[in-house]
Design a protein around this motif. Structure first.
Motif, PDB file in Angstrom:
ATOM      1  N   ALA A 202     -31.372   9.443 -17.352  1.00 34.25           N
ATOM      2  CA  ALA A 202     -32.062   9.902 -18.558  1.00 34.25           C
ATOM      3  C   ALA A 202     -31.098  10.219 -19.701  1.00 34.25           C
ATOM      4  O   ALA A 202     -31.471  10.146 -20.872  1.00 34.25           O
ATOM      5  N   ASP A 203     -29.848  10.552 -19.375  1.00 35.93           N
ATOM      6  CA  ASP A 203     -28.838  10.838 -20.397  1.00 35.93           C
ATOM      7  C   ASP A 203     -28.033   9.603 -20.788  1.00 35.93           C
ATOM      8  O   ASP A 203     -27.093   9.696 -21.570  1.00 35.93           O
ATOM      9  N   GLY A 204     -28.380   8.455 -20.208  1.00 37.03           N
ATOM     10  CA  GLY A 204     -27.658   7.221 -20.487  1.00 37.03           C
ATOM     11  C   GLY A 204     -26.410   7.044 -19.635  1.00 37.03           C
ATOM     12  O   GLY A 204     -25.649   6.104 -19.817  1.00 37.03           O
ATOM     13  N   SER A 205     -26.193   7.947 -18.698  1.00 38.47           N
ATOM     14  CA  SER A 205     -24.999   7.909 -17.862  1.00 38.47           C
ATOM     15  C   SER A 205     -25.159   6.930 -16.703  1.00 38.47           C
ATOM     16  O   SER A 205     -26.260   6.723 -16.191  1.00 38.47           O
ATOM     17  N   VAL A 206     -24.038   6.362 -16.284  1.00 38.60           N
ATOM     18  CA  VAL A 206     -24.016   5.504 -15.106  1.00 38.60           C
ATOM     19  C   VAL A 206     -23.052   6.068 -14.064  1.00 38.60           C
ATOM     20  O   VAL A 206     -22.555   5.342 -13.206  1.00 38.60           O
ATOM     21  N   ASP A 207     -22.808   7.366 -14.116  1.00 34.99           N
ATOM     22  CA  ASP A 207     -21.867   7.967 -13.165  1.00 34.99           C
ATOM     23  C   ASP A 207     -22.427   8.022 -11.744  1.00 34.99           C
ATOM     24  O   ASP A 207     -21.725   8.408 -10.817  1.00 34.99           O
ATOM     25  N   TRP A 208     -23.657   7.594 -11.561  1.00 33.60           N
ATOM     26  CA  TRP A 208     -24.284   7.505 -10.237  1.00 33.60           C
ATOM     27  C   TRP A 208     -24.010   6.162  -9.550  1.00 33.60           C
ATOM     28  O   TRP A 208     -24.364   5.969  -8.395  1.00 33.60           O
ATOM     29  N   PHE A 209     -23.386   5.212 -10.266  1.00 33.64           N
ATOM     30  CA  PHE A 209     -23.066   3.920  -9.660  1.00 33.64           C
ATOM     31  C   PHE A 209     -22.297   4.158  -8.366  1.00 33.64           C
ATOM     32  O   PHE A 209     -21.464   5.057  -8.292  1.00 33.64           O
ATOM     33  N   VAL A 210     -22.577   3.358  -7.364  1.00 28.54           N
ATOM     34  CA  VAL A 210     -21.917   3.510  -6.066  1.00 28.54           C
ATOM     35  C   VAL A 210     -21.002   2.318  -5.805  1.00 28.54           C
ATOM     36  O   VAL A 210     -21.162   1.254  -6.401  1.00 28.54           O
ATOM     37  N   SER A 211     -20.080   2.517  -4.885  1.00 34.10           N
ATOM     38  CA  SER A 211     -19.161   1.459  -4.534  1.00 34.10           C
ATOM     39  C   SER A 211     -18.598   1.718  -3.150  1.00 34.10           C
ATOM     40  O   SER A 211     -18.772   2.794  -2.585  1.00 34.10           O
ATOM     41  N   ASP A 212     -17.946   0.716  -2.626  1.00 35.56           N
ATOM     42  CA  ASP A 212     -17.174   0.816  -1.394  1.00 35.56           C
ATOM     43  C   ASP A 212     -16.195  -0.364  -1.427  1.00 35.56           C
ATOM     44  O   ASP A 212     -16.246  -1.180  -2.349  1.00 35.56           O
ATOM     45  N   PRO A 213     -15.288  -0.453  -0.471  1.00 35.88           N
ATOM     46  CA  PRO A 213     -14.271  -1.515  -0.558  1.00 35.88           C
ATOM     47  C   PRO A 213     -14.830  -2.940  -0.646  1.00 35.88           C
ATOM     48  O   PRO A 213     -14.307  -3.761  -1.397  1.00 35.88           O
ATOM     49  N   GLU A 214     -15.905  -3.250   0.092  1.00 38.32           N
ATOM     50  CA  GLU A 214     -16.445  -4.603   0.039  1.00 38.32           C
ATOM     51  C   GLU A 214     -17.088  -4.901  -1.317  1.00 38.32           C
ATOM     52  O   GLU A 214     -16.927  -5.990  -1.869  1.00 38.32           O
ATOM     53  N   PHE A 215     -17.814  -3.931  -1.872  1.00 35.44           N
ATOM     54  CA  PHE A 215     -18.407  -4.131  -3.197  1.00 35.44           C
ATOM     55  C   PHE A 215     -17.318  -4.241  -4.257  1.00 35.44           C
ATOM     56  O   PHE A 215     -17.413  -5.057  -5.172  1.00 35.44           O
ATOM     57  N   ASP A 216     -16.276  -3.434  -4.140  1.00 34.08           N
ATOM     58  CA  ASP A 216     -15.145  -3.536  -5.075  1.00 34.08           C
ATOM     59  C   ASP A 216     -14.528  -4.935  -5.015  1.00 34.08           C
ATOM     60  O   ASP A 216     -14.198  -5.523  -6.049  1.00 34.08           O
ATOM     61  N   ALA A 217     -14.376  -5.481  -3.803  1.00 33.98           N
ATOM     62  CA  ALA A 217     -13.817  -6.830  -3.654  1.00 33.98           C
ATOM     63  C   ALA A 217     -14.725  -7.872  -4.306  1.00 33.98           C
ATOM     64  O   ALA A 217     -14.250  -8.805  -4.961  1.00 33.98           O
ATOM     65  N   TYR A 218     -16.048  -7.713  -4.138  1.00 35.50           N
ATOM     66  CA  TYR A 218     -17.005  -8.623  -4.781  1.00 35.50           C
ATOM     67  C   TYR A 218     -16.843  -8.567  -6.303  1.00 35.50           C
ATOM     68  O   TYR A 218     -16.793  -9.593  -6.977  1.00 35.50           O
ATOM     69  N   THR A 219     -16.739  -7.351  -6.824  1.00 35.12           N
ATOM     70  CA  THR A 219     -16.592  -7.167  -8.269  1.00 35.12           C
ATOM     71  C   THR A 219     -15.294  -7.802  -8.767  1.00 35.12           C
ATOM     72  O   THR A 219     -15.296  -8.500  -9.787  1.00 35.12           O
ATOM     73  N   ARG A 220     -14.216  -7.580  -8.065  1.00 34.51           N
ATOM     74  CA  ARG A 220     -12.924  -8.151  -8.468  1.00 34.51           C
ATOM     75  C   ARG A 220     -12.953  -9.676  -8.453  1.00 34.51           C
ATOM     76  O   ARG A 220     -12.371 -10.322  -9.319  1.00 34.51           O
ATOM     77  N   ALA A 221     -13.621 -10.253  -7.455  1.00 31.86           N
ATOM     78  CA  ALA A 221     -13.657 -11.713  -7.314  1.00 31.86           C
ATOM     79  C   ALA A 221     -14.363 -12.383  -8.493  1.00 31.86           C
ATOM     80  O   ALA A 221     -14.109 -13.565  -8.766  1.00 31.86           O
TER      81      ALA A 221
END
Length: 187
Positions: free
Chosen positions: A19-38
């Motif tokens: 509601a405040d426009g924040s995305v600080d709730w985004f989640v991650s883990d090592p496999e998702f980080d690897a997907y993002t980097r790729a």
């Protein structure tokens, strides 16, 4: 022909930001980080709306951004960016092209050029505008196991229905489910 895909994270209840426009709730883990980097290896152009651009520009070129993830910071800082904005015409975070009108036409032209994929990062409002134009070839929606209750809906302001075909569903790490869709001709 190059393809345009959109990559966004949403809460389980369909919000792209709280509601405040924040995305600080985004989640991650090592496999998702690897997907993002790729993604940096498959793209050569990043597309964003003005608000997302300003948020990213305030983080990735900084020492904190580079320290958090040097790989993502590298492609975010180095790749050409196309930004939909009527108010910005230049910015130190480059290389950047600002498009005030007809972003869909601009992207359609870029798709004809040789190169890698074109990624729309975040920018849910922009994506809602682009989807009905047919310029977006694929949606990659990362669903976080978070319920926000309110916020910015994923496709706020979408102009009319856009039919989608699910092409993939998979877990990326322990927390994120990646939904992949392709717009169909039937609408």
């Amino acid at each position: 022909m190059r393809t345009v895909y959109a990559f966004l994270m949403t809460s389980l209840d369909g919000y792209h930001a709280d509601a405040d426009g924040s995305v600080d709730w985004f989640v991650s883990d090592p496999e998702f980080d690897a997907y993002t980097r790729a993604q940096g290896e498959r793209i050569d152009t990043i597309v964003m709306g003005r608000r997302t651009f300003e948020l990213m520009a305030s983080f990735w070129p900084t020492s904190d951004g580079i320290a958090e993830d040097p790989v993502v910071a590298g492609f975010m800082n180095d790749l050409p960016k196309v930004v939909a904005s009527r108010s910005l015409t230049e910015h130190a975070w480059g290389p950047t092209t600002f498009v005030a009108d007809d972003l869909a036409g601009h992207l359609a032209g870029l798709k004809q050029d040789p190169g890698k994929e074109i990624a729309v990062f975040g920018s849910s409002t922009l994506l809602a505008d682009l989807l009905p134009t047919g310029v977006v070839d694929e949606l990659r929606i990362a669903v976080a196991p978070v319920v926000l209750g309110s916020g910015l809906p994923l496709f706020a302001g979408a102009a009319g229905p856009v039919a989608l075909e699910r092409t993939d569903v998979r877990a990326v790490g322990d927390r994120v489910t990646l939904l992949t869709y392709r717009p169909t001709a039937a609408g």
